[in-house]
Design a protein around this motif. Structure first.
Motif, short mmCIF file in Angstrom:
data_model
loop_
_atom_site.label_atom_id
_atom_site.label_comp_id
_atom_site.label_asym_id
_atom_site.label_seq_id
_atom_site.Cartn_x
_atom_site.Cartn_y
_atom_site.Cartn_z
N ARG A 42 0.86 -1.18 0.00
CA ARG A 42 0.00 0.00 0.00
C ARG A 42 0.90 1.23 0.00
O ARG A 42 1.83 1.32 0.78
N LYS A 46 -3.29 3.50 -1.43
CA LYS A 46 -3.70 2.71 -2.59
C LYS A 46 -3.00 1.35 -2.57
O LYS A 46 -1.83 1.25 -2.24
N HIS A 47 -3.76 0.34 -2.99
CA HIS A 47 -3.20 -1.00 -3.12
C HIS A 47 -2.45 -1.07 -4.45
O HIS A 47 -2.99 -0.72 -5.49
N LYS A 48 -1.18 -1.50 -4.39
CA LYS A 48 -0.36 -1.61 -5.59
C LYS A 48 0.33 -2.96 -5.61
O LYS A 48 0.49 -3.61 -4.59
N ASP A 79 7.70 5.07 -3.68
CA ASP A 79 6.90 4.06 -4.37
C ASP A 79 7.85 3.19 -5.20
O ASP A 79 8.43 3.67 -6.18
#
Length: 135
Positions: A42, A46-48, A79
């Motif tokens: 996350r 957001k889930h990635k 990220d």
């Protein structure tokens, strides 16, 4: 937790399925028979999913090490998927702008402008000396 035996024994099915390890790491088994390492995380709520590589080229221990590295980056506010994409673009850009490529483009421009053949040959000779030789 996954083991090498479980991974090797995983057979393709009509639909893709996942074999889960720990801390978001999983192996996606595709109908084609390919086995691909993925890690879920996350970032900013957001889930990635980060794609790590294919098994057996990337073994279980290496996949876990990459998972740990990705988790470390997330904890630092980076990220990992975006960083991977940027690194790929930067590598492509660096490869496309080598001295040799730019010099060849310039030489083509000189030829189109109608410089004398002897001048073109001297430029080619000089540039050949400047290119990096790999032995």
């Amino acid at each position: 937790m996954l083991t090498h035996i479980k991974i090797a024994a995983a057979k393709p099915a009509a639909k893709s399925y996942n074999l889960y390890d720990t801390l978001g790491l999983h192996l996606a088994v595709r109908p084609s028979g390919s086995k691909l390492w993925r890690v879920n995380y996350r970032y900013l709520g957001k889930h990635k999913t980060l794609h790590l590589g294919a098994w057996p080229g990337l073994g279980l221990a290496d996949a876990r090490a990459k998972r740990d590295e990705a988790r470390r980056k997330v904890s630092e506010g980076i990220d990992p998927a975006l960083e991977k994409r940027r690194a790929k673009i930067a590598a492509r850009y660096a490869a496309a702008n080598s001295f040799e490529d730019v010099a060849k483009e310039w030489l083509g421009k000189c030829e189109r402008e109608g410089l004398a053949q002897v001048t073109i040959e001297k430029i080619e000779w000089l540039l050949a000396k400047a290119y990096t030789k790999v032995h």
